[in-house]
Design an enzyme around this catalytic site. Structure first.
Site, PDB file in Angstrom:
ATOM      1  N   HIS A  23      -8.608  -4.298  -0.870  1.00 30.64           N
ATOM      2  CA  HIS A  23      -7.353  -3.607  -0.561  1.00 30.64           C
ATOM      3  C   HIS A  23      -6.573  -4.433   0.443  1.00 30.64           C
ATOM      4  CE1 HIS A  23      -4.667  -0.155  -0.450  1.00 30.64           C
ATOM      5  NE2 HIS A  23      -4.567  -0.350   0.867  1.00 30.64           N
ATOM      6  N   SER A  38       0.838  -1.200   0.000  1.00 27.49           N
ATOM      7  CA  SER A  38       0.000   0.000   0.000  1.00 27.49           C
ATOM      8  C   SER A  38       0.879   1.258   0.000  1.00 27.49           C
ATOM      9  CB  SER A  38      -0.957  -0.049   1.188  1.00 27.49           C
ATOM     10  OG  SER A  38      -1.947   0.941   1.098  1.00 27.49           O
ATOM     11  N   ASP A  75     -10.634  -3.039  -5.405  1.00 30.15           N
ATOM     12  CA  ASP A  75     -10.035  -2.304  -4.295  1.00 30.15           C
ATOM     13  C   ASP A  75     -10.829  -1.019  -4.081  1.00 30.15           C
ATOM     14  OD1 ASP A  75      -8.472  -0.741  -2.585  1.00 30.15           O
ATOM     15  OD2 ASP A  75      -6.585  -1.453  -3.440  1.00 30.15           O
TER      16      ASP A  75
END
Length: 431
Positions: A386, A220, A355
């Protein structure tokens, strides 16, 4: 009067006899309609009709990409999430956010403290491999977690344990200010794209293990940091075998604009992440107010209390850690989108179509890179949310995620590719 009462009774009885049996049928019809409506909502919300499929792979046709795709069966076969809930990007994301992983192991590591030039103290955890790597080489994974995360997160612990058991040493950065009960030694925290702490960790690994080769992994926000780090200076890629980035958004400016939209509930996620960041920042309130070099004052912290979005927090607090004059400048200078094309080592970029945090418009960046650069592979899954990527049959997910397996498989393939390439270039010794 008696006759009249008798006739009324006969009429009422007749009406009851005529309409009475139909009422249960009407109620049954209403019940069936309600059940059908609930099932429809469940099917739509859980995305149960969505088919499973292998990831979409974008890359140039090259010997390296052919070797990688042949050596990584997980990249080629369909990703199958848990049947009842795994096709919902929201549930995948929520489960990752709440639990990280299931049956989380507890790898044993050593915490290192690194003094920085500005007075900050970077920390990372070092985990030794529990077996030799299949190439017999010394290989270290340098790992950068997601926003406000550290080595104690469940998804990090699961991944580290799996990597150790496959012969990798692991160094996991603890984002500055993210560890509970660890005080700041300078008036700043981690930011979206500051690479100082990650660079310090990499330098330590290179000095301590001069024979090691590096695999760079970013989750991320960490994906943005590692790609920016490698692209900032060509020397940062020395000794690096490959880089893997998972679920990053590539451009902070464009990502934050999408966070103000309500589709896929991004505005709600924005609020939740902002609340998390506020708590992290306020936990270090005393450090910001008491240190002479701090650019954060009481007025800033009071404005922080009313912030409901990451953009407001970034404008009020985060950009000031590195003296950016505006929010736009902060996002532009801290995004890897301006550096990632300078990464020359093999690069795997992974994202998910469902996501809820990364808008599909942001995926033009990795798609274009993979089409233009021979070292880049872009893998886009149909499901996974995600950072979820849970696998499983019906209800319960497996301890290891699809993501964990792909990272190690890809790293193994690059390690063997590099070793085979070096062997083929080494001339035979004369007798």
């Amino acid at each position: 009067m008696v006759f009249h009462f008798s006739m009324m009774s006969i009429l009422e009885a007749s009406e009851l006899h005529t309409y009475g049996p139909d009422l249960p049928a009407v109620f049954d019809g209403v019940k069936l309609a309600a059940v059908a409506a609930v099932l429809y909502v469940i099917v739509r919300c859980l995305n149960l009709k969505s088919p499973t499929a292998p990831p979409q792979i974008v890359c140039q046709d090259s010997p390296l990409s052919r070797y990688v795709l042949k050596s990584c069966p997980t990249l080629s076969r369909e990703y199958i999430p848990p049947l009842l809930w795994g096709k919902s990007g929201h549930l995948q994301t929520a489960l990752y956010g709440k639990m990280g992983r299931v049956n989380t192991p507890t790898p044993c590591g050593v915490r290192k403290f690194l003094p920085m030039q500005d007075g900050a103290t970077a920390t990372f955890d070092l985990f030794e491999p529990v077996k030799s790597h299949s190439t017999e080489d010394d290989i270290t994974m340098v790992i950068c977690p997601g926003i406000g995360n550290h080595s104690e997160q469940n998804y990090i612990r699961t991944f580290v344990d799996y990597s150790q058991r496959n012969g990798y040493r692991c160094a996991v950065l603890n984002h500055l200010g993210a560890l509970p009960n660890v005080e700041l030694t300078s008036p700043r925290m981690f930011t979206y794209g500051c690479t100082w702490e990650f660079g310090a960790m990499v330098d330590y690994i290179r000095r301590s293990f001069p024979q090691t080769q590096l695999v760079v992994v970013g989750f991320s926000l960490g994906g943005n940091i590692v790609c920016k780090f490698l692209g900032e200076n060509r020397s940062n890629q020395d000794g690096v075998l490959c880089c893997i980035s998972i679920c990053q958004g590539y451009s902070a400016l464009r990502a934050q604009e999408t966070f103000l939209q309500w589709d896929q509930c991004r505005r709600l996620y924005n609020f939740v992440l902002a609340d998390k960041m506020k708590k992290l920042i306020l936990a270090h309130r005393r450090s910001f107010l008491n240190m002479a070099s701090s650019q954060i004052d009481a007025a800033d912290l009071n404005r922080l209390l009313t912030a409901t979005s990451l953009m407001q927090i970034d404008d009020t607090i985060m950009r000031k850690f590195h003296s950016h004059s505006s929010l736009r400048e902060y996002y532009e200078k801290e995004s890897c989108v301006h550096y990632i094309h300078k990464v020359h080592v093999p690069l795997l970029l992974i994202n998910s179509m469902d996501d809820p945090l990364v808008h599909h418009s942001l995926l033009t960046v990795p798609h274009t890179l993979a089409e233009k650069l021979p070292n880049v592979i872009f893998a886009l899954t149909q499901h996974g949310g995600h950072m979820g990527f849970f696998e499983g049959a019906v209800l319960f997910p497996e301890p290891l995620s699809w993501m964990d397996k792909v990272i190690v498989e890809y790293s193994d393939s690059i390690c063997h590719w590099r070793k085979n390439s070096c062997s083929s270039r080494t001339p035979p010794t004369s007798a």
